[in-house]
Write an enzyme that holds these catalytic residues in place. Structure first.
Site, PDB file in Angstrom:
ATOM      1  N   HIS A 152       0.832  -1.211   0.000  1.00  0.00           N
ATOM      2  CA  HIS A 152       0.000   0.000   0.000  1.00  0.00           C
ATOM      3  C   HIS A 152       0.867   1.262   0.000  1.00  0.00           C
ATOM      4  CE1 HIS A 152      -3.554   2.449   1.522  1.00  0.00           C
ATOM      5  NE2 HIS A 152      -2.531   3.232   1.804  1.00  0.00           N
ATOM      6  N   GLU A 153       1.762   1.345   0.982  1.00  0.00           N
ATOM      7  CA  GLU A 153       2.596   2.545   1.088  1.00  0.00           C
ATOM      8  C   GLU A 153       3.506   2.679  -0.129  1.00  0.00           C
ATOM      9  OE1 GLU A 153       1.736   4.702   3.097  1.00  0.00           O
ATOM     10  OE2 GLU A 153       0.501   3.423   4.376  1.00  0.00           O
ATOM     11  N   HIS A 203       1.726   4.549  -2.804  1.00  0.00           N
ATOM     12  CA  HIS A 203       1.854   6.011  -2.660  1.00  0.00           C
ATOM     13  C   HIS A 203       3.228   6.445  -3.162  1.00  0.00           C
ATOM     14  CE1 HIS A 203      -1.818   6.795  -0.492  1.00  0.00           C
ATOM     15  NE2 HIS A 203      -1.501   6.040   0.547  1.00  0.00           N
ATOM     16  N   HIS A 206       3.298   6.757  -6.827  1.00  0.00           N
ATOM     17  CA  HIS A 206       2.560   7.956  -7.243  1.00  0.00           C
ATOM     18  C   HIS A 206       3.485   9.180  -7.196  1.00  0.00           C
ATOM     19  CE1 HIS A 206      -1.645  10.109  -6.801  1.00  0.00           C
ATOM     20  NE2 HIS A 206      -1.107  10.290  -7.991  1.00  0.00           N
TER      21      HIS A 206
HETATM   22 ZN   LIG Z   1      -2.665   5.326   2.132  1.00  0.00          ZN
END
Ligand SMILES: [Zn+2]
Length: 706
Positions: free
Chosen positions: A497-498, A501, A504
């Site tokens: 998940h991290e 980011h 991104h």
């Molecule tokens: Zn998040």
């Protein structure tokens, strides 16, 4: 509005020669005062001391203010370049200093850093107000905005113009002077309250310990958990005892496995009573003041509620849209949670427990259900999720999807904390893409949870391409004794998940600083992160990275199947406890009038009114709901995770419809979403990728709520 901020450095005249000399020396030794000489221009972390921040911020704010003065006093008529772009370019030093300060405040908030937090917050808030409430500056911005149709701007430029203009209006620049003053006071006070709130939560979290000195009280706990608790005790000078804290990696295994019911109760109460003990660390009055100040602020700016003010800029746009989604999911999740409760009560009754399930029992009996129904023991799973293997698994997915390469930098290199790992990120052709730090385990100076931030964002600020410096910070299970860090499957998903980011930020390909990377609406920002969790849990992908830490053996099919089956396990609970918090956030921030607020009563009445069962406690209770009361970040925005959940489940279907690493789909995801930052409207970006608006069905299927 993002980075348009300012504060005046008080120029004290008549300093003695001696003071001047001292000042010069202080400046010479302040790493923020001269260009960095570090590799890849990363911040020279090891040289930065707490006493450097305030002087550096004052200088940076003065510089920023000067840049703004130049824009205002420009003799040429206001243009997109000399006003809007110039504003985006301004404040570079301030972004540098602030990003290091806030990055470290979360990851390594030592005493020196925490001590100045309130002063830093207030100065930045005042600086920001000085710029965003400057009528002369706004006049120029408005002049450009009024000719926007004639300027022949491209999409990115138009977005920057609209964003800048709207930022000023939303800051209250058009208000009468007395109202502006009122707004400034509200902003300054809010900043102070956020800081008090989060300091109280951190202090409470570190304060509570469950100290065990009788070995019999450890019954049920796996050996690794016991060993971890012994280490924690030693760290605290309690050699020979066992300590459990309200940090989740310490608390959750205890709630899950400890047979002693009254000790589970003690620990869980220690957790959920944080900030609610009617002492100097109590957060209830702070919450009352924050909620009321937000109503006042919204009303001042012409909005009925703070949620209206916030949501205008989100993908959801209105609170009706948010409630529509949350209620739809609530109606699906609550009945499933009730079924889960019944299944657990059945175990208690069968074992002749003679009591009614309570909130501190949920994890313990859920674990039993899991073992019975799914025959999955977390301790069987952990050896296959060794931290570095999981990390490399996430890297491999990014390589297959986007061609990225990750090279670890060992040896001397500036790092935000000695424990952090650091990687060079390269494109397929070897060109430099950015720097990625990864900092995995808890420490007393680290905030709870997991997050990704940037010490520098990607942009072409001032005309040169600036590669990002990204950081991922987690609180994962530590290595214990000879064992390496073995993650739970949840933690492995969090790592992916991290990392999403991180991608991104790393893949951002934007011109303007204010719109780059994760500068997207709050309810869109979790799409790139949550979509990665789908790869983390995919059997094909797992077989590549989930290898036994000792033998290197690939995770057995049978275990993968169990993990897959248990994907629906406890989803009623997980979704319900999350939705309760998301709805509570909305209920606080859709208030239209200031009021005397009894926080406990407000929370209880509301959660009862929506039918929350007492065996489940809201994911966050008000007094430690950092997302909404420690900053403005997720205010009227905690719903964003599930809003993004709809997006990520639906977006991942595009890969399922083709293949896991389909190159055309990956390219489209990269170009339409990951590279775009906030330069395109969120719904447009989504439609550009998916060819249609998002649908809810994939999420319901994923959670077994369909
Ligand atoms: Zn998040």
């Amino acid at each position: 509005m993002r980075n348009i901020l300012l504060f005046s450095l008080v120029v004290v005249m008549g300093l003695t020669a001696c003071q001047n000399q001292k000042k010069d020396e202080a400046e010479a030794s302040n790493p923020f005062f001269s260009p960095y000489t570090t590799p890849y221009n990363v911040p020279p972390f090891e040289q930065i001391k707490p006493e450097h921040y305030l002087p550096a911020m004052e200088k940076a704010m003065a510089e920023h203010k000067k840049e703004v003065e130049v824009i205002i006093n420009n003799a040429d008529a206001p243009s997109f370049e000399n006003t809007i772009v110039a504003l985006d370019d301004a404040g570079k030093m301030l972004s540098e200093v602030a990003s290091v300060y806030f990055g470290l405040k979360s990851a390594d908030g030592t005493e020196g850093i925490m001590k100045i937090a309130s002063e830093v917050g207030q100065k930045l808030s005042a600086h920001s107000d000085d710029i965003s409430l400057n009528p002369d500056l706004f006049k120029r911005v408005e002049a450009v905005y009024n000719q926007k149709d004639e300027l022949e701007l491209n999409g990115e430029q138009l977005m920057l113009l609209e964003d800048t203009y709207k930022g000023f209006v939303r800051s209250g620049v058009s208000l009468a002077d007395d109202k502006k003053g009122e707004l400034r006071e509200i902003n300054a006070r809010l900043s102070e309250l956020f800081n008090n709130f989060s300091t109280n939560v951190l202090t409470e979290t570190n304060k509570f310990k469950l100290v065990i000195d009788n070995e019999a009280d450890l019954a049920g706990l796996p050996a690794s958990v016991v060993a971890g608790a012994a280490e924690t005790a030693t760290e605290m000078g309690l050699e020979g005892k066992w300590v459990f804290t309200t940090q989740k990696p310490s608390m959750l295994p205890f709630l899950q496995y400890a047979d002693k019911r009254e000790l589970r109760e003690q620990l869980y109460k220690g957790y959920y009573m944080r900030g609610n003990n009617n002492d100097s660390l109590d957060n209830k009055e702070i919450i009352e003041e924050i909620v009321n100040l937000r109503v006042k602020k919204a009303n001042l700016l012409g909005y009925e509620s703070y949620a209206d003010y916030v949501l205008e800029e989100r993908m959801a746009k209105t609170s009706d849209k948010v409630y529509e989604l949350l209620n739809q999911l609530w109606d699906r999740a609550l009945p499933v949670a009730k079924k889960e409760r019944a299944a657990m009560q059945a175990i208690i009754d069968r074992e002749k427990g003679g009591f009614k399930l309570a909130s501190w029992d949920w994890w313990y009996y859920a674990e039993k259900v899991r073992q019975e129904k799914y025959n999955l023991d977390e301790n069987e799973v952990r050896p296959y999720f060794e931290l570095n293997n999981v990390r490399d698994g996430a890297f491999a997915v990014a390589t297959k999807l986007f061609g990225l390469q990750f090279e670890e930098i060992t040896g001397e290199f500036p790092k935000p904390h000695a424990d952090a790992q650091v990687f060079k990120v390269l494109e397929a052709d070897g060109s430099h893409k950015g720097i990625l730090y990864m900092d995995w385990h808890p420490r007393a100076t680290k905030k709870q949870g997991a997050w990704c931030g940037a010490y520098r964002k990607q942009s072409r600020r001032g005309g040169e391409n600036i590669p990002p410096v990204v950081t991922i910070v987690c609180n994962f299970s530590k290595p214990v004794g000879d064992l390496p860090a073995l993650l739970s499957f949840d933690e492995a998903s969090t790592l992916f998940h991290e990392f999403g980011h991180g991608l991104h930020q790393l893949l951002s390909d934007c011109t303007y600083n204010g719109l780059s990377g994760t500068s997207v609406p709050r309810d869109f920002v979790e799409l790139p992160s949550q979509i990665m969790e789908n790869w983390a849990g995919d059997p094909e992908v797992m077989k590549e990275y989930a290898r036994h830490y000792k033998t290197g053996e690939v995770i057995p099919d049978e275990l993968v199947a169990k993990l897959q089956n248990s994907g629906h396990f406890n989803q009623g609970f997980a979704t319900t406890e999350y939705l309760a918090a998301a709805l509570l956030d909305m209920n606080y921030h859709t208030q239209k009038e200031t009021q005397e607020l009894d926080v406990n009563q407000f929370e209880e009445d509301y959660l009862k009114s929506i039918g929350l069962i007492p065996e489940i406690i809201s994911r966050y209770k008000s007094t430690y709901f950092m997302h909404i009361f420690a900053s403005s970040g997720y205010t009227a925005g905690y719903y964003s995770y599930i809003w993004s959940g709809v997006l990520d489940a639906d977006a991942f279907e595009a890969f399922k419809e083709t293949s896991l690493y389909d190159q055309a789909t990956a390219k489209s995801f990269r170009e339409n979403i990951l590279e775009r930052g906030g330069t395109v409207d969120a719904m447009e970006m989504y439609k550009n990728f998916r060819g249609r608006e998002p649908k809810i069905e994939a999420l319901l299927r994923q959670r077994g709520l369909d």
